[in-house]
Design a protein around this motif. Structure first.
Motif, PDB file in Angstrom:
ATOM      1  N   TRP A 297       0.686  -1.196   0.307  1.00 52.47           N
ATOM      2  CA  TRP A 297       0.084  -0.031   0.114  1.00 52.47           C
ATOM      3  C   TRP A 297       0.960   1.288   0.019  1.00 52.47           C
ATOM      4  O   TRP A 297       0.583   2.089  -0.622  1.00 52.47           O
ATOM      5  N   THR A 298       1.988   1.216   0.828  1.00 52.72           N
ATOM      6  CA  THR A 298       2.662   2.316   0.906  1.00 52.72           C
ATOM      7  C   THR A 298       3.644   2.403   0.183  1.00 52.72           C
ATOM      8  O   THR A 298       3.344   3.991  -0.830  1.00 52.72           O
ATOM      9  N   THR A 299       4.172   1.678  -0.809  1.00 50.25           N
ATOM     10  CA  THR A 299       4.863   1.447  -2.232  1.00 50.25           C
ATOM     11  C   THR A 299       4.210   2.071  -3.796  1.00 50.25           C
ATOM     12  O   THR A 299       4.910   2.129  -4.392  1.00 50.25           O
ATOM     13  N   CYS A 300       2.759   2.068  -3.409  1.00 51.78           N
ATOM     14  CA  CYS A 300       1.692   2.322  -4.507  1.00 51.78           C
ATOM     15  C   CYS A 300       1.254   4.367  -4.273  1.00 51.78           C
ATOM     16  O   CYS A 300       1.184   4.688  -5.252  1.00 51.78           O
ATOM     17  N   LEU A 301       2.271   4.984  -3.517  1.00 48.82           N
ATOM     18  CA  LEU A 301       1.294   6.197  -3.166  1.00 48.82           C
ATOM     19  C   LEU A 301       1.554   7.094  -4.083  1.00 48.82           C
ATOM     20  O   LEU A 301       1.162   8.043  -4.616  1.00 48.82           O
ATOM     21  N   ILE A 302       3.408   7.148  -4.637  1.00 49.25           N
ATOM     22  CA  ILE A 302       3.526   8.247  -5.807  1.00 49.25           C
ATOM     23  C   ILE A 302       2.722   7.478  -7.178  1.00 49.25           C
ATOM     24  O   ILE A 302       2.032   8.874  -7.684  1.00 49.25           O
ATOM     25  N   TYR A 303       2.770   6.401  -7.715  1.00 48.81           N
ATOM     26  CA  TYR A 303       1.496   6.067  -8.402  1.00 48.81           C
ATOM     27  C   TYR A 303       0.638   7.130  -8.282  1.00 48.81           C
ATOM     28  O   TYR A 303      -0.599   7.622  -9.487  1.00 48.81           O
ATOM     29  N   ALA A 304       0.286   6.925  -6.953  1.00 51.09           N
ATOM     30  CA  ALA A 304      -1.332   8.196  -7.146  1.00 51.09           C
ATOM     31  C   ALA A 304      -1.265   9.134  -7.213  1.00 51.09           C
ATOM     32  O   ALA A 304      -1.567   9.877  -7.897  1.00 51.09           O
ATOM     33  N   VAL A 305       0.328   9.725  -6.815  1.00 51.13           N
ATOM     34  CA  VAL A 305       0.319  11.557  -6.816  1.00 51.13           C
ATOM     35  C   VAL A 305       0.247  11.717  -8.666  1.00 51.13           C
ATOM     36  O   VAL A 305      -0.018  12.373  -8.764  1.00 51.13           O
ATOM     37  N   VAL A 306       1.277  11.248  -9.411  1.00 54.14           N
ATOM     38  CA  VAL A 306       0.986  11.065 -10.881  1.00 54.14           C
ATOM     39  C   VAL A 306      -0.251  10.652 -11.405  1.00 54.14           C
ATOM     40  O   VAL A 306      -0.552  11.878 -11.876  1.00 54.14           O
ATOM     41  N   PHE A 307      -1.167  10.006 -10.904  1.00 51.98           N
ATOM     42  CA  PHE A 307      -2.354  10.117 -11.086  1.00 51.98           C
ATOM     43  C   PHE A 307      -3.236  11.203 -11.290  1.00 51.98           C
ATOM     44  O   PHE A 307      -3.929  10.922 -12.056  1.00 51.98           O
ATOM     45  N   ALA A 308      -2.687  11.770 -10.001  1.00 54.12           N
ATOM     46  CA  ALA A 308      -4.348  12.928  -9.813  1.00 54.12           C
ATOM     47  C   ALA A 308      -3.685  14.020 -10.902  1.00 54.12           C
ATOM     48  O   ALA A 308      -3.994  15.181 -11.378  1.00 54.12           O
ATOM     49  N   GLN A 309      -2.231  13.955 -11.424  1.00 52.53           N
ATOM     50  CA  GLN A 309      -2.075  15.472 -12.520  1.00 52.53           C
ATOM     51  C   GLN A 309      -2.773  14.943 -13.352  1.00 52.53           C
ATOM     52  O   GLN A 309      -3.614  16.707 -14.280  1.00 52.53           O
ATOM     53  N   SER A 310      -3.556  14.163 -14.353  1.00 56.28           N
ATOM     54  CA  SER A 310      -4.505  13.877 -14.864  1.00 56.28           C
ATOM     55  C   SER A 310      -5.549  15.295 -15.314  1.00 56.28           C
ATOM     56  O   SER A 310      -6.139  15.139 -16.050  1.00 56.28           O
ATOM     57  N   SER A 311      -6.284  15.036 -14.516  1.00 51.20           N
ATOM     58  CA  SER A 311      -7.354  15.938 -14.928  1.00 51.20           C
ATOM     59  C   SER A 311      -6.907  17.571 -13.381  1.00 51.20           C
ATOM     60  O   SER A 311      -8.031  17.928 -13.441  1.00 51.20           O
TER      61      SER A 311
END
Length: 533
Positions: A297-311
């Motif tokens: 769970w912890t090591t996937c957080l930056i992926y979620a930060v990248v995901f947030a930039q699309s919108s």
């Protein structure tokens, strides 16, 4: 508990015994007449409609915040990240309520009603005449009452999604018996086609609603999602007779897990006899199984930060480019996100129909590759996407300088929207691997009684990621703005989104290294998935 109580007091229970699964009347469910793809298609249809409604407001929200509400780019991005974060964290509460008290079926219905209420008041906040004085143009600040009603409505939608999102997907997966060989394979495909359906709905909303909101009006642009969500509730109720339901256990799984965590802590301190824990080995093992998910769970957080930039930033970036598709047609900035959905729609059939069968021949796994391998592949693709985004932004800034447009923030940069397509497409392909992989992983690897919680944990990755994104933007904006234009200046031609993208690429590289390290030691719960990353 009567039949009615059994129906409404639903929650996932161990699905290895069909006798514990009932139909809508509370009678033991018949595998041949309930569940399976018949039920799943109803539920997928509900989720398509819900995603249409959610993305109908979220995908273009930054344009509304920086337009009618008059907020700055940095303020709007931070507000949007905060809302996305809350919307993605609330499923933890929704899962707790569903798994402990209401059950998934009843939680979905209540959440749908809250959804309709939130979308309805959001529509009113953008339409009522009292919010738009006749003598006041776009230069006027919006009335405080409009802003208050807007944000109350927006967070009501977040609360509704908190109950809807973790329960619908878990309820859909529950329609397949994991102990039946054929249904187990079908459940693996379910997660792929579930995401495929979602992306079809998102693609339509990005193309249609972004145009409606930008060209016709926000009232209609917010009203259509409200109507679609009403349709989703009706569709869900129509499928009731086909569903498989599981009954609430006598003891809440959250209480059981909580007591076990306390007992393990007391044992470590030497305050609890080991025999007390040994008396319930199953309870201890399921608690340990839940705790070992957190490194992933912890090591996937930056992926979620990248995901947030699309919108957010991708949309603002695209708004400065030449978006003409023909002499009379121009693509709205938010519609650029449709390239993500389109790449997913193309990639999922290829993944499910070609890659999985080929990989299955070599690995012997029903899924072709392990869930962790799938997640890691997507993380690597998202890293490449951020590097490309940074290079494209450098090109955009250079073009603005060459044509003397640095101090003309409203001018269109003579650079085609097609420059942005690779970063969007790569994010879409990354989602096919990581997003779907995370959904299956957190559904499959949690204790059977906590499937809603598992999907809520998956969603919370993107909630925390949005919070991290908002925090980074706020801190960097304040720090870099002291000496002049910040990285997130309202004049994007003087901003440096490229620096931010390079920062995210560097963090993604570190994250991927840590992810690979932790997955080497992970042992799957299911014997079918014993391979490591």
């Amino acid at each position: 508990m009567g039949n009615t109580d059994r129906l409404l007091g639903l929650r996932h229970c161990p699905s290895d015994l069909m006798v514990d699964i009932v139909d809508y009347r509370g009678r033991p469910a018949n595998r041949s007449t309930s569940g399976g793809w018949t039920s799943a298609l109803f539920i997928i249809g509900v989720e398509i409609a819900e995603r249409f409604a959610f993305y109908g407001i979220s995908s273009n929200l930054i344009s509304y915040l920086t337009g009618p509400l008059g907020e700055s780019t940095a303020m709007a991005a931070a507000a949007l990240n905060a809302w996305n974060g809350v919307a993605s964290m609330l499923p933890l509460l929704g899962a707790f309520v569903a798994d402990s008290y209401l059950g998934r079926y009843r939680t979905i219905i209540i959440a749908s009603l809250l959804y309709i209420l939130g979308l309805g008041t959001l529509t009113l906040s953008s339409m009522l005449p009292i919010f738009h004085p006749a003598k006041c143009g776009m230069a006027c600040s919006p009335p405080p009452l409009q802003v208050a009603l807007f944000y109350v409505s927006l967070y009501l939608v977040a609360i509704a999604q908190g109950g809807h999102k973790p329960c619908v997907q878990a309820f859909g997966a529950d329609q397949f018996d994991q102990n039946d060989p054929q249904e187990r394979v079908a459940r693996i495909s379910f997660f792929n086609w579930w995401y495929f359906g979602i992306c079809c709905g998102v693609l339509v909303t990005l193309v249609v609603l972004s145009y409606v909101q930008d060209s016709i009006g926000w009232g209609l642009g917010f009203g259509i999602p409200c109507i679609v969500m009403l349709f989703a509730l009706v569709l869900f109720l129509l499928g009731t007779r086909t569903y498989r339901f599981c009954l609430l256990q006598e003891e809440s799984p959250f209480s059981r897990i909580g007591r076990t965590v306390v007992a393990l802590a007391r044992k470590r301190q030497g305050k609890l006899p080991i025999t007390e824990l040994q008396s319930d080995i199953e309870r201890v093992e399921e608690t340990k199984g839940l705790l070992r998910l957190f490194p992933i769970w912890t090591t996937c957080l930056i992926y979620a930060v990248v995901f947030a930039q699309s919108s957010t930033l991708f949309t603002k970036q695209g708004g400065t480019l030449d978006r003409r598709i023909s002499s009379k047609l121009q693509m709205p900035p938010a519609a650029l996100q449709s390239f993500i959905s389109a790449s997913i729609i193309v990639s999922i059939p290829i993944y499910d129909g070609i890659l999985v069968p080929v990989a299955r021949k070599f690995s012997g796994l029903p899924s072709g590759i392990t869930m962790l391998q799938r997640i890691g592949t997507g993380m690597a693709l998202s890293l490449i996407s951020m590097m490309i985004a940074a290079l494209v932004e450098m090109k955009r800034l250079k073009t603005a300088r060459e044509f003397g447009l640095v101090d003309q923030p409203s001018a269109t940069i003579p650079m085609s929207l097609w420059w942005l397509v690779p970063q969007y497409v790569l994010l879409g392909v990354a989602d096919v691997f990581t997003m779907v992989g995370l959904q299956e992983f957190f559904y499959d690897q949690v204790p059977d009684a906590l499937r809603s919680l598992g999907l809520a944990l998956y969603l919370s990755i993107f909630g925390i990621g949005s919070f991290i994104s908002g925090f980074l933007i706020s801190v960097i904006n304040k720090t870099t703005g002291r000496g002049g234009d910040s990285w997130f200046s309202n004049n994007l031609n003087r901003a440096h989104l490229d620096y931010f993208y390079w920062l995210l690429a560097g963090l993604s590289m570190i994250e991927l290294g840590l992810y690979v390290y932790f997955t080497q030691a992970y042992v799957y719960k299911k014997k079918q998935d014993t391979a490591v990353m």
